[in-house]
Design a protein around this motif. Structure first.
Motif, PDB file in Angstrom:
ATOM      1  N   GLN A  14      53.459  59.129  54.240  1.00  0.00           N
ATOM      2  CA  GLN A  14      54.024  58.240  54.863  1.00  0.00           C
ATOM      3  C   GLN A  14      53.809  56.931  55.133  1.00  0.00           C
ATOM      4  O   GLN A  14      54.259  55.950  55.041  1.00  0.00           O
ATOM      5  CB  GLN A  14      54.389  58.942  56.450  1.00  0.00           C
ATOM      6  CG  GLN A  14      55.234  58.092  57.225  1.00  0.00           C
ATOM      7  CD  GLN A  14      55.538  58.593  58.660  1.00  0.00           C
ATOM      8  OE1 GLN A  14      55.037  59.907  59.071  1.00  0.00           O
ATOM      9  NE2 GLN A  14      56.142  58.113  59.396  1.00  0.00           N
ATOM     10  N   ASP A  17      54.045  55.070  51.725  1.00  0.00           N
ATOM     11  CA  ASP A  17      55.392  54.484  51.610  1.00  0.00           C
ATOM     12  C   ASP A  17      55.577  53.125  52.545  1.00  0.00           C
ATOM     13  O   ASP A  17      56.390  52.162  52.114  1.00  0.00           O
ATOM     14  CB  ASP A  17      56.436  55.449  52.209  1.00  0.00           C
ATOM     15  CG  ASP A  17      56.658  56.692  51.274  1.00  0.00           C
ATOM     16  OD1 ASP A  17      56.176  56.485  50.100  1.00  0.00           O
ATOM     17  OD2 ASP A  17      57.073  57.645  51.489  1.00  0.00           O
ATOM     18  N   THR A  18      54.805  53.272  53.494  1.00  0.00           N
ATOM     19  CA  THR A  18      54.972  51.992  54.584  1.00  0.00           C
ATOM     20  C   THR A  18      54.452  50.951  53.984  1.00  0.00           C
ATOM     21  O   THR A  18      54.811  49.714  53.963  1.00  0.00           O
ATOM     22  CB  THR A  18      54.200  52.304  56.102  1.00  0.00           C
ATOM     23  OG1 THR A  18      55.036  53.464  56.642  1.00  0.00           O
ATOM     24  CG2 THR A  18      54.257  50.995  56.856  1.00  0.00           C
TER      25      THR A  18
END
Length: 258
Positions: A14, A17-18
Motif C-alpha cells: 500500500q 502504491d502511494t
C-alpha cells in the motif's frame, strides 16, 4: 510493475502504491509533492523507488541532520529545495518543571489524543526537564490552541529555531556484522551479542519492535532500512546488506544505539 513489489514486504504494498502515485503526480503536474513524516523504513522505500531519477527527485528533512523521522519532498529536476520548503516546525513545551517531569510517552500520547495522526509529528527530543518536538508547520495554529495539558501539567508551546534543538549525546555507532541469516532473531543475536535462545525469548516476551511494531515471529525477515529495538538492549538499524561470507553468513552494515 510487479518487479517493484518483490523487493519489499507484502504489507508494504500500500505504501509503495502511494509512492508511485506521488511520483506520477509530480511527473504530470511538474510541481513538488510534500509528504508527512516518514519513518526510516518508509524513507528507504521511497528513496529506492525514486532513485536517482531524472524527471523526479526526492529530498528528506526532519528538523536536523540526525532526525529519525523526516518529511520527504518529491520534486521535478528544475527545482532546488531548501529547508523552508519542508514546512517543519520545532516546538518547545513549557510547563512547571519544578513540580513535575514530562516524558516522551506522555507527550506522544497527548499529541495523539488531539486526534492528529502520528505522521504529523517528527522526533520528540528529551533532555532532563526539557522537551521539544518537530511537527508539520501546517498544524501549528491548531497545536498552539489545543495542546493545553499533558498529564496533570498545564502546558503551552513555543516555536523555536532549529539551532535551539536539544542536542542528544547519543550517537549511532556503525559497524559490520555477520549473522546466520536475515531472520529477526539472528540479527538481534549478532547485533547485541546474544545467544539465539535469548533473542527468541525477548521476541516471545513482546520486548522487540521491528519498525516501531511489536513482532512475535522470530523468523520475520529483516531488510535494508529496517529499525529494530529491543527493550533494555537498545536499537539497531540495518544500513546496508553487504552479501555473504565464505561460510554463507549474511554480512551487514548496521548502526547501533545502546
Amino acid at each position: 510493475m510487479s518487479s517493484i513489489y518483490q523487493h519489499f514486504r507484502p504489507e508494504e504494498k500500500q505504501f509503495i502504491d502511494t509512492v508511485l502515485d506521488w511520483k506520477e503526480q509530480v511527473e504530470n503536474t511538474y510541481a513538488s509533492k510534500l509528504t508527512d513524516f516518514l519513518d526510516p523504513r518508509q524513507q528507504f522505500i521511497l528513496q529506492s523507488i525514486i532513485g536517482d531519477g531524472v524527471d523526479v527527485r526526492c529530498g528528506f528533512f526532519g528538523g536536523r541532520a540526525q532526525s529519525e523521522r523526516k518529511r520527504a519532498l518529491l520534486y521535478p529536476e528544475y527545482f532546488q529545495p531548501e529547508e523552508k520548503d519542508f514546512l517543519v516546525g520545532l516546538y518547545e513545551i513549557e510547563y512547571p518543571r519544578k513540580f513535575m517531569k514530562l516524558e516522551h510517552p506522555m507527550v506522544l500520547g497527548s499529541l495523539m489524543s488531539l486526534g492528529v495522526r502520528r505522521d504529523k509529528f517528527g522526533d520528540i527530543l528529551v533532555n532532563e526537564d526539557r522537551i521539544q518536538f518537530f511537527s508539520n508547520e501546517e498544524i501549528e495554529s491548531f497545536l498552539m490552541t489545543e495542546l493545553r495539558e499533558i498529564g496533570r501539567a498545564s502546558v503551552h508551546l513555543r516555536r523555536i529555531p532549529f539551532e535551539e534543538a536539544i542536542q542528544e549525546p547519543e550517537q549511532w555507532r556503525e559497524l559490520e556484522i555477520s549473522a546466520a541469516s536475515l531472520r529477526l532473531d539472528a540479527i538481534i543475536s549478532a547485533a547485541f551479542n546474544l545467544s539465539r535462545q535469548k533473542s527468541q525469548a525477548l521476541i516471545a516476551q513482546k520486548l522487540v519492535k521491528l519498525n516501531w511494531k511489536t513482532v512475535e515471529n522470530p523468523a520475520a525477515e529483516c531488510m535494508e532500512g529496517d529499525l529494530i529495538s529491543a527493550r533494555r538492549l537498545g536499537r539497531c538499524k540495518i544500513i546496508e546488506l553487504l552479501g555473504y561470507t565464505k561460510k554463507s553468513k549474511s554480512r551487514l552494515k548496521i548502526g547501533l544505539l545502546k
